[in-house]
Design an enzyme around this catalytic site. Sequence first.
Site, PDB file in Angstrom:
ATOM      1  N   ARG A 134      10.597   0.095   9.361  1.00 13.62           N
ATOM      2  CA  ARG A 134      10.966  -0.192  10.745  1.00 13.62           C
ATOM      3  C   ARG A 134      12.481  -0.128  10.833  1.00 13.62           C
ATOM      4  NH1 ARG A 134       6.504   0.738  11.987  1.00 13.62           N
ATOM      5  NH2 ARG A 134       4.957  -0.566  13.030  1.00 13.62           N
TER       6      ARG A 134
ATOM      7  N   ARG B  87       0.826  -1.224   0.000  1.00 13.37           N
ATOM      8  CA  ARG B  87       0.000   0.000   0.000  1.00 13.37           C
ATOM      9  C   ARG B  87       0.854   1.265   0.000  1.00 13.37           C
ATOM     10  NH1 ARG B  87      -3.034  -3.641   3.628  1.00 13.37           N
ATOM     11  NH2 ARG B  87      -1.208  -3.351   4.929  1.00 13.37           N
TER      12      ARG B  87
ATOM     13  N   HIS C  98       9.779   8.809  14.457  1.00 15.97           N
ATOM     14  CA  HIS C  98       8.675   7.913  14.075  1.00 15.97           C
ATOM     15  C   HIS C  98       7.335   8.668  14.002  1.00 15.97           C
ATOM     16  CE1 HIS C  98       7.422   3.398  14.155  1.00 15.97           C
ATOM     17  NE2 HIS C  98       6.623   4.104  13.365  1.00 15.97           N
TER      18      HIS C  98
ATOM     19  N   GLU D 196      13.972   2.294  19.472  1.00 20.02           N
ATOM     20  CA  GLU D 196      13.301   3.592  19.553  1.00 20.02           C
ATOM     21  C   GLU D 196      12.944   3.848  21.006  1.00 20.02           C
ATOM     22  OE1 GLU D 196       9.992   3.713  16.840  1.00 20.02           O
ATOM     23  OE2 GLU D 196      11.299   3.595  15.102  1.00 20.02           O
TER      24      GLU D 196
HETATM   25  P1  NAP Z   1       1.793  -3.743   2.958  1.00 25.00           P
HETATM   26  O1  NAP Z   1       0.705  -3.187   2.101  1.00 25.00           O
HETATM   27  O2  NAP Z   1       1.620  -5.094   3.546  1.00 25.00           O
HETATM   28  O3  NAP Z   1       3.162  -3.682   2.116  1.00 25.00           O
HETATM   29  C1  NAP Z   1       4.325  -4.364   2.462  1.00 25.00           C
HETATM   30  C2  NAP Z   1       4.950  -4.906   1.195  1.00 25.00           C
HETATM   31  O4  NAP Z   1       6.204  -5.527   1.496  1.00 25.00           O
HETATM   32  C3  NAP Z   1       4.084  -6.003   0.521  1.00 25.00           C
HETATM   33  O5  NAP Z   1       4.071  -5.796  -0.880  1.00 25.00           O
HETATM   34  C4  NAP Z   1       4.837  -7.266   0.876  1.00 25.00           C
HETATM   35  O6  NAP Z   1       4.616  -8.337  -0.032  1.00 25.00           O
HETATM   36  C5  NAP Z   1       6.264  -6.789   0.826  1.00 25.00           C
HETATM   37  N1  NAP Z   1       7.158  -7.724   1.495  1.00 25.00           N
HETATM   38  C6  NAP Z   1       6.997  -8.344   2.679  1.00 25.00           C
HETATM   39  N2  NAP Z   1       8.057  -9.127   2.956  1.00 25.00           N
HETATM   40  C7  NAP Z   1       8.895  -9.014   1.910  1.00 25.00           C
HETATM   41  C8  NAP Z   1      10.157  -9.576   1.585  1.00 25.00           C
HETATM   42  N3  NAP Z   1      10.769 -10.429   2.416  1.00 25.00           N
HETATM   43  N4  NAP Z   1      10.733  -9.238   0.429  1.00 25.00           N
HETATM   44  C9  NAP Z   1      10.134  -8.391  -0.427  1.00 25.00           C
HETATM   45  N5  NAP Z   1       8.932  -7.804  -0.189  1.00 25.00           N
HETATM   46  C10 NAP Z   1       8.321  -8.129   0.968  1.00 25.00           C
HETATM   47  O7  NAP Z   1       2.078  -2.762   4.177  1.00 25.00           O
HETATM   48  P2  NAP Z   1       2.014  -1.153   4.208  1.00 25.00           P
HETATM   49  O8  NAP Z   1       0.680  -0.728   4.686  1.00 25.00           O
HETATM   50  O9  NAP Z   1       2.510  -0.634   2.910  1.00 25.00           O
HETATM   51  O10 NAP Z   1       3.060  -0.872   5.388  1.00 25.00           O
HETATM   52  C11 NAP Z   1       4.399  -1.308   5.269  1.00 25.00           C
HETATM   53  C12 NAP Z   1       5.146  -1.142   6.575  1.00 25.00           C
HETATM   54  O11 NAP Z   1       5.404   0.236   6.793  1.00 25.00           O
HETATM   55  C13 NAP Z   1       4.383  -1.569   7.829  1.00 25.00           C
HETATM   56  O12 NAP Z   1       4.511  -2.959   8.060  1.00 25.00           O
HETATM   57  C14 NAP Z   1       5.026  -0.747   8.925  1.00 25.00           C
HETATM   58  O13 NAP Z   1       6.084  -1.460   9.513  1.00 25.00           O
HETATM   59  C15 NAP Z   1       5.578   0.465   8.179  1.00 25.00           C
HETATM   60  N6  NAP Z   1       4.860   1.707   8.529  1.00 25.00           N
HETATM   61  C16 NAP Z   1       5.537   2.687   9.181  1.00 25.00           C
HETATM   62  C17 NAP Z   1       4.900   3.886   9.466  1.00 25.00           C
HETATM   63  C18 NAP Z   1       5.628   4.986  10.170  1.00 25.00           C
HETATM   64  O14 NAP Z   1       5.000   5.749  10.896  1.00 25.00           O
HETATM   65  N7  NAP Z   1       6.923   5.134   9.979  1.00 25.00           N
HETATM   66  C19 NAP Z   1       3.569   4.075   9.110  1.00 25.00           C
HETATM   67  C20 NAP Z   1       2.913   3.051   8.461  1.00 25.00           C
HETATM   68  C21 NAP Z   1       3.574   1.865   8.165  1.00 25.00           C
HETATM   69  P3  NAP Z   1       3.398  -9.374   0.282  1.00 25.00           P
HETATM   70  O15 NAP Z   1       2.146  -8.624  -0.063  1.00 25.00           O
HETATM   71  O16 NAP Z   1       3.691 -10.520  -0.638  1.00 25.00           O
HETATM   72  O17 NAP Z   1       3.488  -9.732   1.726  1.00 25.00           O
HETATM   73  C1  GLV Z   2       3.431   2.869  12.208  1.00 22.56           C
HETATM   74  O1  GLV Z   2       4.601   2.749  12.260  1.00 22.56           O
HETATM   75  C2  GLV Z   2       2.524   1.840  11.823  1.00 22.56           C
HETATM   76  O2  GLV Z   2       2.966   0.699  11.603  1.00 22.56           O
HETATM   77  O3  GLV Z   2       1.322   2.132  11.746  1.00 22.56           O
END
Ligand code: NAP
Ligand code: GLV
Length: 326
Positions: free
Chosen positions: A237, A157, A285, A266
Site C-alpha cells: 500500500r 502469503r 495499482h 491513489e
Molecule cells: P498476509 O498473508 O497477511 O501477509 C502480511 C504479512 O505482513 C504477515 O506475515 C504479517 O504478519 C506481516 N506483518 C503485518 N504487520 C507487520 C508489522 N508491523 N511488522 C512486520 N510484519 C508485519 O497478506 P498478503 O495476502 O500477503 O497481502 C499483503 C498485503 O499486500 C495486503 O494487505 C495488501 O495491502 C497488499 N496487496 C496489494 C495488491 C496490489 O494489487 N498491489 C494485491 C494484493 C495484496 P502476521 O501474520 O503476524 O500478521
Molecule cells: C489489492 O490491492 C488487494 O489488497 O487485494
Amino acid sequence: MSRNKVFVTRELPAAALDRLARHCELDVWDGFLPPEYDIMLKKAHSLSGLLCLLTDRVDARLLAAAPDLKVVSNMAVGYDNIDVAAASARGIPVGNTPGVLTETTADFAFALLMAAARRIPEARQYIHAGKWQTWHPTVLSGRDIYGACLGIIGFGRIGQAVARRAAGFGMRILTHSRGNSEQSLAAGAESCDLDELLEQSDFVSLHLPLTDETRQFIGARELSLMKPTAILINTARGGVVDQAALYEALRHKAILAAALDVTDPEPIPLESPLLTLDNCLIVPHIASASVATRLKMAQMAVDNCIAGLRGEKLPTCVNTQVYSSR
Ligand code: NAP
Ligand code: GLV
C-alpha cells in the site's frame, strides 16, 4: 417479505453478479469511478449487504447509517479502507479475498523488480526518443537479479510467493516480518531484523498490510540504511512508504530506483514530484489484475456476501470475533 438489498460499488464480471442476484435485490453502481461517499451514505439505510472495492471508504459513520447491514464484503485482500473495529462493534462480519491473488501479485512484484533492475521502461523511452543509434558497451546498463540479495518485508502469503520466485533466480533472501522464522527457513530464506535487511539487500520488496503500525514503515531513516545501488519495490500500500522521503532519496541517488504499484493517494496526482523522476517507475495499482484472478476475487467476494446475508460464517472473514460474541 422484502428481499435483502445489496449495493455493489462497481460492475463486476456477470458470472459473479448473476449468482449474487439470486440471493438479493441488487443495486450495482455502473460508473467507471467509485460512488462518492455521500451517495454510499444515502444508500446505506436500506442495505443488508455491501460489496465494495478498496477504493471505497467504509468508515464508522457509513456503518452507523446502515442499521440493517449484515455483511461488508471487500473485493481485495487488503482491507485498510474499512473500519473493521467499528464493524466488529456492531457484530458485522467483514470479508476479504486472500489467497486467490497471491501468485498473480507476486508475479507482478517480480515483474516490477525486473523492469526497474534492467531499466525496461527507460529503454522503451530511449527508442521512442530516437536515441538508439548503436549497440553500446555501457548504455542502459542495469543491475543483475541473478545472485543478488532480496529483502522481503512482510513474509505472509505474497511475501512467501515472491521468495519462491527469487529462489529460481539464485537470490539470497532475507525476510523481516512478525514471528516468521519457520516460514523463512522453509523458503530457504533468512529471517533478520529490519536494519540488517535494509543494509544488505540489493532489492527490498514490501508485502505488509497497511495498519497503524505499518504506516510510513519505510521513511527517511530506513531509506538512508539502504545501499546506494538498491531498488525499492512496493506492491503493498502506498501509505507504507513516506513518499516525500522516497522522493528525496531518489532525487539525491541515496537509493538507485523505486518501482511502485501503489501510491498515497491513489491515483497519484499528476503534479507529484515522484512523476518527474527517471528512476521511479509507477504503475496504477494493477498487481492482481489478471483476467482469471479478478474473476476469482469477484466470486470470492460474492461468496462472502451471500454467506453474510444468510447469517452464515463468511468463508474468509477478517473479524471472526463477531461470531464468538453471538
Ligand atoms: P498476509 O498473508 O497477511 O501477509 C502480511 C504479512 O505482513 C504477515 O506475515 C504479517 O504478519 C506481516 N506483518 C503485518 N504487520 C507487520 C508489522 N508491523 N511488522 C512486520 N510484519 C508485519 O497478506 P498478503 O495476502 O500477503 O497481502 C499483503 C498485503 O499486500 C495486503 O494487505 C495488501 O495491502 C497488499 N496487496 C496489494 C495488491 C496490489 O494489487 N498491489 C494485491 C494484493 C495484496 P502476521 O501474520 O503476524 O500478521
Ligand atoms: C489489492 O490491492 C488487494 O489488497 O487485494
